[in-house]
Write a protein that holds these residues in place. Structure first.
Motif, PDB file in Angstrom:
ATOM      1  N   LEU A 241       0.765 -10.330   9.769  1.00 51.50           N
ATOM      2  CA  LEU A 241      -0.174 -10.027   8.692  1.00 51.50           C
ATOM      3  C   LEU A 241      -0.477 -11.272   7.855  1.00 51.50           C
ATOM      4  CD1 LEU A 241       1.279  -6.581   7.574  1.00 51.50           C
ATOM      5  CD2 LEU A 241      -0.761  -6.979   8.947  1.00 51.50           C
ATOM      6  N   ALA A 242       0.518 -12.132   7.674  1.00 50.89           N
ATOM      7  CA  ALA A 242       0.317 -13.344   6.881  1.00 50.89           C
ATOM      8  C   ALA A 242      -0.632 -14.316   7.564  1.00 50.89           C
ATOM      9  CB  ALA A 242       1.658 -14.016   6.603  1.00 50.89           C
ATOM     10  N   ASN A 243      -0.694 -14.272   8.897  1.00 52.63           N
ATOM     11  CA  ASN A 243      -1.551 -15.179   9.662  1.00 52.63           C
ATOM     12  C   ASN A 243      -2.855 -14.532  10.106  1.00 52.63           C
ATOM     13  OD1 ASN A 243       0.185 -17.502   9.675  1.00 52.63           O
ATOM     14  ND2 ASN A 243       1.522 -16.394  11.090  1.00 52.63           N
ATOM     15  N   SER A 244      -3.183 -13.388   9.522  1.00 53.92           N
ATOM     16  CA  SER A 244      -4.395 -12.673   9.906  1.00 53.92           C
ATOM     17  C   SER A 244      -5.654 -13.435   9.493  1.00 53.92           C
ATOM     18  CB  SER A 244      -4.406 -11.291   9.254  1.00 53.92           C
ATOM     19  OG  SER A 244      -5.647 -10.644   9.463  1.00 53.92           O
ATOM     20  N   ALA A 245      -6.651 -13.422  10.379  1.00 54.83           N
ATOM     21  CA  ALA A 245      -7.949 -14.029  10.077  1.00 54.83           C
ATOM     22  C   ALA A 245      -8.965 -12.995   9.599  1.00 54.83           C
ATOM     23  CB  ALA A 245      -8.493 -14.734  11.319  1.00 54.83           C
ATOM     24  N   VAL A 246      -8.566 -11.731   9.532  1.00 57.44           N
ATOM     25  CA  VAL A 246      -9.496 -10.646   9.220  1.00 57.44           C
ATOM     26  C   VAL A 246     -10.032 -10.777   7.796  1.00 57.44           C
ATOM     27  CG1 VAL A 246      -9.716  -8.151   8.925  1.00 57.44           C
ATOM     28  CG2 VAL A 246      -8.404  -9.061  10.849  1.00 57.44           C
ATOM     29  N   THR A 247     -11.342 -10.676   7.680  1.00 60.16           N
ATOM     30  CA  THR A 247     -11.982 -10.647   6.359  1.00 60.16           C
ATOM     31  C   THR A 247     -12.752  -9.354   6.117  1.00 60.16           C
ATOM     32  OG1 THR A 247     -13.973 -11.746   7.204  1.00 60.16           O
ATOM     33  CG2 THR A 247     -12.231 -13.158   6.283  1.00 60.16           C
ATOM     34  N   ASP A 248     -13.280  -8.747   7.185  1.00 56.48           N
ATOM     35  CA  ASP A 248     -14.111  -7.552   7.018  1.00 56.48           C
ATOM     36  C   ASP A 248     -13.718  -6.490   8.038  1.00 56.48           C
ATOM     37  OD1 ASP A 248     -16.606  -8.147   5.053  1.00 56.48           O
ATOM     38  OD2 ASP A 248     -15.969  -9.983   6.095  1.00 56.48           O
ATOM     39  N   ILE A 249     -13.447  -5.296   7.534  1.00 53.26           N
ATOM     40  CA  ILE A 249     -13.132  -4.148   8.387  1.00 53.26           C
ATOM     41  C   ILE A 249     -14.261  -3.147   8.229  1.00 53.26           C
ATOM     42  CG2 ILE A 249     -11.522  -2.261   8.824  1.00 53.26           C
ATOM     43  CD1 ILE A 249     -10.195  -5.105   6.838  1.00 53.26           C
ATOM     44  N   HIS A 250     -14.859  -2.759   9.339  1.00 57.75           N
ATOM     45  CA  HIS A 250     -15.964  -1.792   9.333  1.00 57.75           C
ATOM     46  C   HIS A 250     -15.467  -0.470   9.924  1.00 57.75           C
ATOM     47  CE1 HIS A 250     -19.217  -4.726   8.418  1.00 57.75           C
ATOM     48  NE2 HIS A 250     -18.365  -5.569   8.972  1.00 57.75           N
ATOM     49  N   MET A 251     -15.518   0.589   9.130  1.00 59.14           N
ATOM     50  CA  MET A 251     -15.126   1.914   9.592  1.00 59.14           C
ATOM     51  C   MET A 251     -16.387   2.707   9.945  1.00 59.14           C
ATOM     52  SD  MET A 251     -12.075   2.955   6.940  1.00 59.14           S
ATOM     53  CE  MET A 251     -11.492   4.221   8.079  1.00 59.14           C
ATOM     54  N   PHE A 252     -16.368   3.325  11.131  1.00 62.76           N
ATOM     55  CA  PHE A 252     -17.544   4.048  11.617  1.00 62.76           C
ATOM     56  C   PHE A 252     -17.220   5.521  11.825  1.00 62.76           C
ATOM     57  CE2 PHE A 252     -18.213  -0.344  12.909  1.00 62.76           C
ATOM     58  CZ  PHE A 252     -19.528  -0.557  12.518  1.00 62.76           C
ATOM     59  N   ALA A 253     -18.118   6.379  11.320  1.00 60.72           N
ATOM     60  CA  ALA A 253     -17.996   7.823  11.494  1.00 60.72           C
ATOM     61  C   ALA A 253     -19.313   8.365  12.034  1.00 60.72           C
ATOM     62  CB  ALA A 253     -17.665   8.497  10.167  1.00 60.72           C
ATOM     63  N   ARG A 254     -19.240   9.203  13.053  1.00 65.39           N
ATOM     64  CA  ARG A 254     -20.463   9.733  13.659  1.00 65.39           C
ATOM     65  C   ARG A 254     -21.096  10.827  12.799  1.00 65.39           C
ATOM     66  NH1 ARG A 254     -20.060  14.521  16.588  1.00 65.39           N
ATOM     67  NH2 ARG A 254     -21.782  13.866  17.907  1.00 65.39           N
ATOM     68  N   ARG A 255     -20.304  11.426  11.913  1.00 64.75           N
ATOM     69  CA  ARG A 255     -20.838  12.473  11.059  1.00 64.75           C
ATOM     70  C   ARG A 255     -20.951  11.978   9.619  1.00 64.75           C
ATOM     71  NH1 ARG A 255     -18.443  18.271  12.084  1.00 64.75           N
ATOM     72  NH2 ARG A 255     -16.426  17.339  11.566  1.00 64.75           N
ATOM     73  N   GLY A 256     -21.313  12.874   8.696  1.00 66.01           N
ATOM     74  CA  GLY A 256     -21.583  12.486   7.324  1.00 66.01           C
ATOM     75  C   GLY A 256     -20.358  12.524   6.438  1.00 66.01           C
ATOM     76  N   PRO A 257     -20.501  12.126   5.181  1.00 66.84           N
ATOM     77  CA  PRO A 257     -19.359  12.083   4.261  1.00 66.84           C
ATOM     78  C   PRO A 257     -18.747  13.452   3.992  1.00 66.84           C
ATOM     79  CG  PRO A 257     -21.428  11.643   3.110  1.00 66.84           C
ATOM     80  CD  PRO A 257     -21.737  11.596   4.567  1.00 66.84           C
ATOM     81  N   ALA A 258     -19.531  14.500   4.064  1.00 68.13           N
ATOM     82  CA  ALA A 258     -18.993  15.842   3.822  1.00 68.13           C
ATOM     83  C   ALA A 258     -18.157  16.347   4.986  1.00 68.13           C
ATOM     84  CB  ALA A 258     -20.134  16.832   3.548  1.00 68.13           C
ATOM     85  N   GLN A 259     -18.159  15.621   6.099  1.00 64.01           N
ATOM     86  CA  GLN A 259     -17.339  15.999   7.244  1.00 64.01           C
ATOM     87  C   GLN A 259     -16.131  15.071   7.419  1.00 64.01           C
ATOM     88  OE1 GLN A 259     -20.980  15.757   7.821  1.00 64.01           O
ATOM     89  NE2 GLN A 259     -20.918  17.870   7.117  1.00 64.01           N
ATOM     90  N   ALA A 260     -15.926  14.164   6.477  1.00 63.43           N
ATOM     91  CA  ALA A 260     -14.792  13.237   6.563  1.00 63.43           C
ATOM     92  C   ALA A 260     -13.477  14.022   6.509  1.00 63.43           C
ATOM     93  CB  ALA A 260     -14.852  12.220   5.431  1.00 63.43           C
ATOM     94  N   LYS A 261     -12.473  13.560   7.247  1.00 64.00           N
ATOM     95  CA  LYS A 261     -11.222  14.302   7.379  1.00 64.00           C
ATOM     96  C   LYS A 261     -10.086  13.749   6.529  1.00 64.00           C
ATOM     97  CE  LYS A 261     -12.865  17.193  10.371  1.00 64.00           C
ATOM     98  NZ  LYS A 261     -13.110  18.594   9.966  1.00 64.00           N
ATOM     99  N   PHE A 262     -10.316  12.698   5.764  1.00 66.62           N
ATOM    100  CA  PHE A 262      -9.209  12.156   4.995  1.00 66.62           C
ATOM    101  C   PHE A 262      -9.041  12.887   3.666  1.00 66.62           C
ATOM    102  CE2 PHE A 262     -12.771  10.095   3.199  1.00 66.62           C
ATOM    103  CZ  PHE A 262     -13.356   9.234   4.106  1.00 66.62           C
ATOM    104  N   THR A 263      -7.909  12.635   3.031  1.00 69.96           N
ATOM    105  CA  THR A 263      -7.588  13.276   1.758  1.00 69.96           C
ATOM    106  C   THR A 263      -7.950  12.351   0.596  1.00 69.96           C
ATOM    107  OG1 THR A 263      -5.333  12.408   1.862  1.00 69.96           O
ATOM    108  CG2 THR A 263      -5.710  14.600   2.796  1.00 69.96           C
ATOM    109  N   PRO A 264      -8.165  12.902  -0.600  1.00 74.59           N
ATOM    110  CA  PRO A 264      -8.547  12.051  -1.740  1.00 74.59           C
ATOM    111  C   PRO A 264      -7.530  10.958  -2.046  1.00 74.59           C
ATOM    112  CG  PRO A 264      -8.926  14.370  -2.256  1.00 74.59           C
ATOM    113  CD  PRO A 264      -8.192  14.342  -0.945  1.00 74.59           C
ATOM    114  N   VAL A 265      -6.250  11.271  -1.985  1.00 73.26           N
ATOM    115  CA  VAL A 265      -5.217  10.274  -2.297  1.00 73.26           C
ATOM    116  C   VAL A 265      -5.290   9.118  -1.321  1.00 73.26           C
ATOM    117  CG1 VAL A 265      -2.741   9.857  -2.417  1.00 73.26           C
ATOM    118  CG2 VAL A 265      -3.695  11.946  -3.415  1.00 73.26           C
ATOM    119  N   GLU A 266      -5.379   9.438  -0.028  1.00 76.40           N
ATOM    120  CA  GLU A 266      -5.457   8.387   0.989  1.00 76.40           C
ATOM    121  C   GLU A 266      -6.698   7.521   0.781  1.00 76.40           C
ATOM    122  OE1 GLU A 266      -3.756   7.503   3.762  1.00 76.40           O
ATOM    123  OE2 GLU A 266      -2.206   9.033   3.967  1.00 76.40           O
ATOM    124  N   LEU A 267      -7.815   8.145   0.471  1.00 77.37           N
ATOM    125  CA  LEU A 267      -9.058   7.399   0.295  1.00 77.37           C
ATOM    126  C   LEU A 267      -8.946   6.429  -0.880  1.00 77.37           C
ATOM    127  CD1 LEU A 267     -12.009   6.890   1.073  1.00 77.37           C
ATOM    128  CD2 LEU A 267     -12.644   8.783  -0.448  1.00 77.37           C
TER     129      LEU A 267
END
Length: 473
Positions: free
Chosen positions: A199-225
């Motif tokens: 993790l200390a040597n990571s080059a990652v700057t941008d993570i793109h999360m993709f969902a095929r459905r809309g925000p009202a169909q998201a499966k995560f919980t408020p705390v996690e988000l």
């Protein structure tokens, strides 16, 4: 094939306390064991339970599936530990049912078997290019940062600045959050040195999360988000083009308080622009369906998505409009899957043990006497801890109702089981051994340059050796 119990065995042994084997020492198996030993049903009087796990440690995905920066969830182990201290419950670690011991062989020592092996492998995502280099399953990355002893302990984050996470459930959020955090931010957790170094040597700057459905169909919980946005080194940005709602979406939001909270947070984030001064960003894209992984020289160089639109009924349809995203690595978080156990029915379509409310059934639809299932191997990888408890209660209820007709095992003592396992030359660990390993890991954490609750031992042989010290084994 080992000798099977007979009707005579049933008739002569029904007044003896039940002997139950549970395969899997995660929450599902431990909850089932707890319910059995606390039941007031006359059939459960004096019941004893032996829990088997292929790992030398208990707790399953709580130890090897929960992100290291989630100590609150890991505290479930405190309650599970109290259950495992029950003298009517015995733990046999480092024993793989289906390999070290066959199911039919196990049935010689137990009146019933409950399968609770969970789900820890990635579901497939059947799109072109998914097998290219730098295309990963989320479960594999989780196993790395949680230091699963049977999975690779190496990972490379040095060659990709922009990565994609496909899927917006809680696992996808965990993966995105760990990818976005710096190694030093996690020094307070139980991660070992090799995970910190990656993790200390990571080059990652941008993570793109993709969902095929809309925000009202998201499966995560408020705390996690909300936890995505807790690091001062990370900013979360929601693509406003995906923030669309139809009638079905509005109905869903109105009927579920947690979903309303999720949508409110997403709407707030959709109003802000990406800050170039923040080291890392997580971009969330709704209504973008991944259809192809783009490659060059055998490795990931991009992701193609199709723009979707809501159909008014809670689903989506494709628009035929595609976008190519410059991505150098992909993590698919489209769900976990269970794995079959030798000689046990398994449905390759649903990826669970076929069952009717916990009673395992054969391919012809007939119940398999004395064999039951609970947890994700029973219902698939859905639901939270509360669902696991109610699920276990259903399975145990049916087992106890079947008790008068269950064929009774000819060998009925734990000493018989211990002797059988010893005859196979297995390096079995017990629950006292877990306490020894737990104490050792806590000592490593306390003595670390950056003191923390524990620092995990990651080598299976070393874990087993520590667990067996002083046991007389």
């Amino acid at each position: 094939m080992p000798e099977q119990p007979t009707d005579t065995d049933t008739a002569t042994a029904t007044n003896q306390p039940l002997r139950i084997a549970v395969i899997g020492a995660g929450p599902a198996g431990i909850y089932a064991s707890d319910i059995l030993t606390k039941s007031t049903d006359p059939a459960a009087a004096g019941v004893t339970v032996d829990i088997f796990d292929r790992l030398p440690t208990p707790y399953g995905l709580i130890r090897y599936g929960v992100a290291p920066d989630h100590p609150r969830i890991k505290q479930i182990i405190v309650a599970l530990h109290r259950v495992m201290e029950n003298p009517r419950i015995q733990f046999f670690g480092n024993v793989s049912v289906g390999t070290d011991i066959k199911l039919d062989e196990l049935r010689q020592y137990y009146d019933a078997v409950i399968v609770a092996t969970g789900a820890e492998r990635d579901r497939d995502l059947p799109i072109p290019g998914i097998d290219l280099e730098r295309s990963h399953g989320a479960a594999d990355f989780v196993a790395f940062y949680d230091s699963h002893p049977d999975r690779p302990q190496t990972w490379d984050l040095s060659g990709a600045k922009e990565v994609a996470v496909i899927g917006v459930g809680n696992v996808g959020l965990d993966v995105a959050r760990i990818l976005a955090r710096t190694g030093d931010e996690l020094l307070y957790t139980e991660i070992p040195d090799h995970v910190h170094a990656v993790l200390a040597n990571s080059a990652v700057t941008d993570i793109h999360m993709f969902a095929r459905r809309g925000p009202a169909q998201a499966k995560f919980t408020p705390v996690e988000l909300r936890e995505l946005d807790h690091s001062p080194n990370v900013q979360v940005v929601v693509d406003p083009q995906g923030m669309e709602f139809d009638e079905a979406s509005e109905q869903a939001i109105t009927s579920a308080k947690a979903l309303r909270m999720v949508v409110d947070v997403l709407s707030e984030w959709a109003l802000r622009d990406a800050d170039p001064n923040v080291g890392r960003r997580i971009h969330i894209h709704f209504l973008e369906n991944p259809v192809e992984v783009l490659g060059a020289d055998g490795a990931v160089v991009g992701l193609r998505t199709e723009r979707m639109e809501l159909d008014g009924n809670g689903g989506v349809v494709g628009t035929g409009t595609h976008t190519d995203w410059p991505i150098q690595a992909i993590y698919r978080a489209v769900g976990y899957r269970s794995e079959p156990i030798s000689d046990l029915p398994f449905d390759e379509r649903t990826l669970v043990v076929p069952n009717e409310a916990g009673r395992v059934i054969t391919s012809s639809g007939e119940p398999l006497p004395g064999v039951y299932a609970t947890g994700w191997i029973k219902r698939g990888p859905v639901g939270l801890i509360g669902h696991t408890k109610s699920d276990a209660a259903e399975t145990v209820g049916h087992l106890l109702s079947d008790a008068p007709t269950l064929p009774r095992a000819p060998h009925r003592s734990r000493d018989d089981v211990i002797a059988m396992l010893a005859s196979k030359g297995l390096q079995v660990t017990d629950f006292a051994g877990w306490d020894r390993l737990d104490e050792h890991e806590r000592g490593l954490g306390a003595a670390d340059q950056h003191p923390r609750e524990r620092r995990k031992v990651t080598n299976r042989a070393e874990m087993t050796d520590i667990a067996r010290r002083g046991s007389g084994a």
